[in-house]
Design a protein around this motif. Sequence first.
Motif, PDB file in Angstrom:
ATOM      1  N   PHE A 116      50.721  86.188  93.389  1.00 39.43           N
ATOM      2  CA  PHE A 116      52.162  86.313  93.590  1.00 39.43           C
ATOM      3  C   PHE A 116      52.440  87.712  94.124  1.00 39.43           C
ATOM      4  CE2 PHE A 116      56.682  86.117  92.447  1.00 39.43           C
ATOM      5  CZ  PHE A 116      56.952  84.808  92.808  1.00 39.43           C
ATOM      6  N   PRO A 117      53.104  87.845  95.268  1.00 38.47           N
ATOM      7  CA  PRO A 117      53.351  89.173  95.837  1.00 38.47           C
ATOM      8  C   PRO A 117      54.172  90.058  94.903  1.00 38.47           C
ATOM      9  CG  PRO A 117      53.931  87.437  97.397  1.00 38.47           C
ATOM     10  CD  PRO A 117      53.648  86.773  96.085  1.00 38.47           C
ATOM     11  N   ASP A 118      53.789  91.303  94.802  1.00 34.47           N
ATOM     12  CA  ASP A 118      54.482  92.265  93.950  1.00 34.47           C
ATOM     13  C   ASP A 118      55.946  92.406  94.329  1.00 34.47           C
ATOM     14  OD1 ASP A 118      54.358  94.209  91.799  1.00 34.47           O
ATOM     15  OD2 ASP A 118      54.636  95.714  93.360  1.00 34.47           O
ATOM     16  N   LEU A 119      56.241  92.321  95.620  1.00 31.06           N
ATOM     17  CA  LEU A 119      57.625  92.508  96.045  1.00 31.06           C
ATOM     18  C   LEU A 119      58.541  91.429  95.494  1.00 31.06           C
ATOM     19  CD1 LEU A 119      58.766  90.654  98.729  1.00 31.06           C
ATOM     20  CD2 LEU A 119      56.869  91.844  99.731  1.00 31.06           C
ATOM     21  N   LEU A 120      58.000  90.257  95.159  1.00 30.33           N
ATOM     22  CA  LEU A 120      58.816  89.204  94.567  1.00 30.33           C
ATOM     23  C   LEU A 120      58.939  89.351  93.053  1.00 30.33           C
ATOM     24  CD1 LEU A 120      57.590  86.125  96.627  1.00 30.33           C
ATOM     25  CD2 LEU A 120      59.630  87.525  96.989  1.00 30.33           C
ATOM     26  N   LEU A 121      58.040  90.126  92.454  1.00 27.67           N
ATOM     27  CA  LEU A 121      58.094  90.355  91.008  1.00 27.67           C
ATOM     28  C   LEU A 121      58.991  91.525  90.634  1.00 27.67           C
ATOM     29  CD1 LEU A 121      54.320  90.020  90.082  1.00 27.67           C
ATOM     30  CD2 LEU A 121      56.148  88.442  89.477  1.00 27.67           C
ATOM     31  N   ALA A 122      59.084  92.501  91.515  1.00 28.15           N
ATOM     32  CA  ALA A 122      59.789  93.747  91.212  1.00 28.15           C
ATOM     33  C   ALA A 122      61.293  93.521  91.092  1.00 28.15           C
ATOM     34  CB  ALA A 122      59.507  94.777  92.294  1.00 28.15           C
TER      35      ALA A 122
END
Length: 190
Positions: free
Chosen positions: A127-133
């Motif tokens: 899962f891309p970090d940019l979607l988690l942040a």
Amino acid sequence: MIYCHHTYTHSMVMVIIGGAERLIVDAAVELASHGHNVHIFSLHHDRTRCFEETLAGTFPVTVYGAFLPRHIFYHLHAVCAYLRCIFVALCVFMWPSFDVILANQVSVVIPLMKLKKSTKVVFYCHFPDLLLAQHTTILRRIYRKPIEFIEEVTTGGFDKRLRENVEYMEELKNLAEREGVSHQVKFMTS
């Protein structure tokens, strides 16, 4: 999906551990069981709290950068993660070439690893970090902007307007068909 062609038998395969340790360890064990030389490079390896397979001696585990901070006063976690992974990637350049590098979670190492021209780089990110942040404050958005830019640039994604993307997708589909696993593979382009 990790595909390792039979011509890589007895060649060196290098793995960098990030956040998906179980997948990486399982891949290392499986590759080693098929005669591949596997070497794991990690930022941290606590022998009292690790997967048993990393202690079994089937493949070496080399730690670089354990002294580097994971955060600065409980802030800047992402920046520290990027700097730590870059440090490991730079240390890997001291080693001979590898046929395949399986990097996970932190994409900033991809361009560095591609500098080793004879090496193929496989990147795993569940899962891309940019979607988690979280982007809840202006300060947080400013902090995340360069990190997200780096992640986007170092991983791209499927763009049907780019001929290379379309050709590569077709190549992967043909490979799955040729290997008889197309009914078990789902291609997700975004």
